[in-house]
Design a protein around this motif. Structure first.
Motif, PDB file in Angstrom:
ATOM      1  N   LEU A  10       0.031  35.969  34.589  1.00 47.81           N
ATOM      2  CA  LEU A  10       0.642  35.723  35.817  1.00 47.81           C
ATOM      3  C   LEU A  10       0.577  37.016  36.612  1.00 47.81           C
ATOM      4  O   LEU A  10       0.655  38.231  36.000  1.00 47.81           O
ATOM      5  CB  LEU A  10       2.100  35.229  35.596  1.00 47.81           C
ATOM      6  CG  LEU A  10       2.207  34.108  34.994  1.00 47.81           C
ATOM      7  CD1 LEU A  10       3.753  33.638  34.967  1.00 47.81           C
ATOM      8  CD2 LEU A  10       1.596  32.976  36.037  1.00 47.81           C
ATOM      9  N   ILE A  11       0.518  36.813  37.849  1.00 45.51           N
ATOM     10  CA  ILE A  11       0.536  38.145  38.893  1.00 45.51           C
ATOM     11  C   ILE A  11       1.281  37.955  40.022  1.00 45.51           C
ATOM     12  O   ILE A  11       1.110  36.968  40.705  1.00 45.51           O
ATOM     13  CB  ILE A  11      -0.986  38.657  39.158  1.00 45.51           C
ATOM     14  CG1 ILE A  11      -0.789  40.030  39.888  1.00 45.51           C
ATOM     15  CG2 ILE A  11      -1.912  37.694  39.824  1.00 45.51           C
ATOM     16  CD1 ILE A  11      -2.379  40.863  39.892  1.00 45.51           C
ATOM     17  N   SER A  12       2.034  38.805  40.547  1.00 47.42           N
ATOM     18  CA  SER A  12       2.650  38.594  41.790  1.00 47.42           C
ATOM     19  C   SER A  12       1.951  38.896  43.039  1.00 47.42           C
ATOM     20  O   SER A  12       0.825  39.545  43.073  1.00 47.42           O
ATOM     21  CB  SER A  12       3.895  39.348  41.784  1.00 47.42           C
ATOM     22  OG  SER A  12       3.680  40.710  42.008  1.00 47.42           O
ATOM     23  N   GLY A  13       2.416  38.415  44.009  1.00 47.11           N
ATOM     24  CA  GLY A  13       1.906  38.715  45.371  1.00 47.11           C
ATOM     25  C   GLY A  13       2.038  40.083  45.636  1.00 47.11           C
ATOM     26  O   GLY A  13       0.729  40.642  46.304  1.00 47.11           O
ATOM     27  N   ALA A  20      -1.430  33.043  46.026  1.00 49.66           N
ATOM     28  CA  ALA A  20      -2.933  33.418  45.491  1.00 49.66           C
ATOM     29  C   ALA A  20      -3.908  33.581  46.498  1.00 49.66           C
ATOM     30  O   ALA A  20      -5.035  34.307  46.382  1.00 49.66           O
ATOM     31  CB  ALA A  20      -3.357  31.885  44.892  1.00 49.66           C
ATOM     32  N   ARG A  21      -3.371  33.680  47.812  1.00 46.24           N
ATOM     33  CA  ARG A  21      -4.375  34.143  48.987  1.00 46.24           C
ATOM     34  C   ARG A  21      -4.220  35.615  49.193  1.00 46.24           C
ATOM     35  O   ARG A  21      -4.679  36.223  50.227  1.00 46.24           O
ATOM     36  CB  ARG A  21      -4.203  33.335  50.161  1.00 46.24           C
ATOM     37  CG  ARG A  21      -4.664  31.858  50.106  1.00 46.24           C
ATOM     38  CD  ARG A  21      -6.087  31.848  50.009  1.00 46.24           C
ATOM     39  NE  ARG A  21      -6.667  32.374  51.058  1.00 46.24           N
ATOM     40  CZ  ARG A  21      -6.784  32.319  52.374  1.00 46.24           C
ATOM     41  NH1 ARG A  21      -6.476  30.860  52.869  1.00 46.24           N
ATOM     42  NH2 ARG A  21      -7.442  32.978  53.206  1.00 46.24           N
ATOM     43  N   ALA A  22      -2.988  36.291  48.627  1.00 44.22           N
ATOM     44  CA  ALA A  22      -2.785  37.631  49.241  1.00 44.22           C
ATOM     45  C   ALA A  22      -3.684  38.748  49.137  1.00 44.22           C
ATOM     46  O   ALA A  22      -3.900  39.353  50.312  1.00 44.22           O
ATOM     47  CB  ALA A  22      -1.408  38.087  48.181  1.00 44.22           C
ATOM     48  N   LYS A  56      -6.196  31.877  39.458  1.00 48.81           N
ATOM     49  CA  LYS A  56      -6.039  31.021  40.647  1.00 48.81           C
ATOM     50  C   LYS A  56      -6.191  31.821  41.953  1.00 48.81           C
ATOM     51  O   LYS A  56      -6.564  31.341  43.061  1.00 48.81           O
ATOM     52  CB  LYS A  56      -4.742  30.583  40.529  1.00 48.81           C
ATOM     53  CG  LYS A  56      -4.337  29.580  41.798  1.00 48.81           C
ATOM     54  CD  LYS A  56      -3.037  28.991  41.718  1.00 48.81           C
ATOM     55  CE  LYS A  56      -2.719  27.968  42.730  1.00 48.81           C
ATOM     56  NZ  LYS A  56      -1.462  27.378  42.915  1.00 48.81           N
ATOM     57  N   ALA A  57      -6.140  33.215  41.611  1.00 43.98           N
ATOM     58  CA  ALA A  57      -6.195  33.998  42.853  1.00 43.98           C
ATOM     59  C   ALA A  57      -7.673  34.414  43.009  1.00 43.98           C
ATOM     60  O   ALA A  57      -8.209  35.036  42.208  1.00 43.98           O
ATOM     61  CB  ALA A  57      -5.132  35.197  42.670  1.00 43.98           C
ATOM     62  N   ARG A  58      -7.882  34.703  44.509  1.00 46.13           N
ATOM     63  CA  ARG A  58      -9.291  35.421  44.777  1.00 46.13           C
ATOM     64  C   ARG A  58      -8.930  36.891  44.921  1.00 46.13           C
ATOM     65  O   ARG A  58      -8.315  37.220  45.675  1.00 46.13           O
ATOM     66  CB  ARG A  58      -9.844  34.768  45.920  1.00 46.13           C
ATOM     67  CG  ARG A  58     -11.399  35.615  46.205  1.00 46.13           C
ATOM     68  CD  ARG A  58     -12.150  34.899  47.356  1.00 46.13           C
ATOM     69  NE  ARG A  58     -13.360  35.477  47.215  1.00 46.13           N
ATOM     70  CZ  ARG A  58     -13.543  36.625  48.312  1.00 46.13           C
ATOM     71  NH1 ARG A  58     -12.624  36.641  49.356  1.00 46.13           N
ATOM     72  NH2 ARG A  58     -14.944  37.270  48.599  1.00 46.13           N
TER      73      ARG A  58
END
Length: 562
Positions: A10-13, A142-144, A180-182
């Motif tokens: 997991l990773i935060s914005g 996920a878009r940050a 999930k994040a780019r």
């Protein structure tokens, strides 16, 4: 089966934002803390990005602008929602007019509180849209990183400029699986922006330069933006073309170069048969193009298609990177002058005579022993004080107008002023950015007393970060550029309405905050005081008391007062 444990991490914005900043090459952010944005700080710590905390958000935005100008990389400021973002508006607007690529990130209330009246909620994107190249809200954690990279990409569309991202608090704080994040990879989400210009137009400009009898070229800020110094220098020397420089283009040619001209520009533009304008719009600084001879052939080179031919017709327009275009023009014209270079000797001598006449006209003021001190004497002493390693910063109205006629940076990229927005208060944040970006360079800053007071409390930031510089306050206890206009329009009885300041001892202000301060009333003491400031190894302010009843010619010629 592949191990997908990494994708489940997991990773935060806020940490995604920091990763995107790192990918862009951002090594520091300028900020004033706020509860909406602290997860970005946490991510920056992990990514090795310095968090530079200042005392006002305007300073953070100006510093990001200044950092971009010095390094050629985009600057970044991070501010909280509401007043944090509105405080930064002036810095973003200044970067917009000055064509500086920077990203402002602003906080926002949580999506879950949208339109409920959350703390510091304002329509930031709507406010920023007119003064940025890109303004948007990050809709999902996920878009940050993806949107940070998108914002940076938009900074370089055409002429550079600022972008703005608003990131809601719950978007920053939430965590998503890494998979999930780019997260765009460094160097893989932006194309080269170096357009070489229309080859046919380049060839035509080469022909024009070869056959012109009295050519002149103006090297503007985009010459430095595109790092076109070498190409510009080689062109004017090979083709024997007199060059004038403005904005960040100052210093392209060193003082003393036979093609370096400064004070004869109006004469040249009135008498030249070919005028090449590089990276400068036909705005108020150019009299909206009206100061160019109507019989001259006019060529304009610019990164932005919309700027070419705006306010004045031109004979040839070329859109693209100044460095590539000037290099191609030089190569095309190479070996084709057939003695034309020698024929232009008389033209350069004519301009040098006009230049010398202007110097001699003001020479008595440059050497004046009057007290209170004549502003020309002050800026002359500053010019003599500069070295090849001195970055000069001008922040003010009338006093900086004086300096623009006298101070000559010794190297490219060593001149900083607000740009066409004319923003007062850029000085301290530009010092912060310049000294951090180039700690090997000496930074010399001239402030008007009115300009310094706008952001001067961040002198403490310079002390805190141990960033020595030589600061000079030209102190006439007035906002003199405006005072002159009021005097001219309304007479002596109303010249002092709303423009008179107290007699502030800025030298003592510097001492109070832990810097070096000294007061000067005798012009003979200016040079020794500057040397002592240099030798102090501290942020410094030399408080120079100026004659309040002397105005710069540029102030007296402003059309708004006529």
């Amino acid at each position: 089966m592949p191990d997908d444990s990494d994708s489940q991490e997991l990773i935060s914005g806020g940490h995604l934002v920091a990763k995107a900043l790192k990918a862009e090459g951002v090594d520091r952010i300028y900020t004033l803390c706020g509860g909406h944005i602290i997860d970005i700080y946490d991510g920056c710590v992990d990514e090795g990005i310095d968090v530079i905390d200042v005392r006002h958000e305007q300073v953070a935005a100006h510093a990001a602008d200044g950092y971009s100008r010095i390094t050629g990389k985009p600057g970044c400021a991070v501010v909280t929602a509401g007043p944090g973002t509105t405080d930064a508006v002036t810095g973003v607007a200044n970067a917009f007019r000055a064509e500086s690529p920077m990203l402002l990130i602003g906080g926002q209330g949580a999506h879950t509180q949208h339109k409920m009246g959350s703390l510091q909620d304002l329509p930031h994107v709507d406010m920023m849209a007119p003064i940025t190249k890109f303004a948007a809200t990050v809709p999902d954690t996920a878009r940050a990183a993806d949107m940070v990279s998108m914002a940076f990409r938009e900074c370089y569309h055409g002429a550079p400029g600022p972008s703005f991202l608003e990131i809601p608090r719950d978007v920053l704080d939430a965590k998503v699986p890494v998979g999930k994040a780019r997260v765009p990879q460094a160097g893989q989400y932006r194309a080269s922006t170096r357009a070489a210009g229309d080859p046919e137009a380049v060839e035509r400009l080469a022909d024009l330069l070869v056959h012109a009898e009295k050519p002149a070229i103006l090297l503007g800020s985009q010459v430095w933006t595109t790092r076109a110094t070498d190409a510009a220098t080689e062109l004017v020397r090979a083709l024997n073309v007199p060059a004038y420089m403005n904005g960040a283009g100052r210093g392209t040619l060193p003082p003393g170069d036979p093609h370096h001209f400064q004070l004869s520009r109006r004469y040249a533009f009135a008498n030249a048969d070919l005028i090449v304008i590089v990276g400068t719009p036909f705005d108020f600084r150019m009299g909206y193009g009206k100061r160019l001879s109507p019989s001259a052939t006019v060529v304009q080179i610019d990164l932005d298609y919309r700027t070419v031919g705006k306010n004045r017709d031109i004979d040839l327009g070329i859109v693209g990177d100044a460095g590539l275009i000037l290099k191609a023009v030089g190569e095309s014209a190479s070996g084709r002058l057939n003695g034309g270079s020698v024929k232009r000797k008389a033209w350069l001598e004519e301009l040098r005579t006009a230049e010398q006449t202007a110097i001699e006209k003001r020479l008595p003021h440059l050497k004046s022993d009057a007290s209170p001190i004549h502003p020309y004497r002050l800026v002359s002493e500053i010019n003599d004080f500069l070295t090849e390693d001195s970055i000069y910063i001008g922040d003010g109205g009338d006093i900086v107008t004086f300096s623009g006629q006298v101070v000559q940076p010794r190297s490219p990229g060593h001149w900083m002023d607000p740009g066409p927005l004319g923003t007062l208060g850029v000085g301290v944040p530009f010092v912060l950015a310049a000294k951090q970006a180039r700690p090997d360079k000496e930074v010399v800053a001239l402030f008007g007393d009115g300009a310094f007071s706008l952001t001067g409390w961040d002198f403490e930031t310079l002390v805190r970060y141990r960033l020595p510089f030589v600061g000079i306050v030209g102190n006439n206890s007035s906002m003199n550029q405006i005072r002159y206009g009021q005097k001219a329009k309304y007479g002596d009885e109303r010249e002092r309405v709303g423009n008179t300041l107290g007699d502030v001892h800025y030298d003592k202000f510097a001492q109070m905050l832990g810097g070096y301060g000294e007061e000067v009333r005798d012009p003979a003491d200016i040079a020794p005081a500057l040397r002592r400031a240099r030798e102090s190894g501290l942020p410094s302010l030399i408080n120079v008391w100026l004659d309040p009843d002397v105005y710069a010619p540029g102030t007296m010629n402003q059309t708004m007062y006529k």
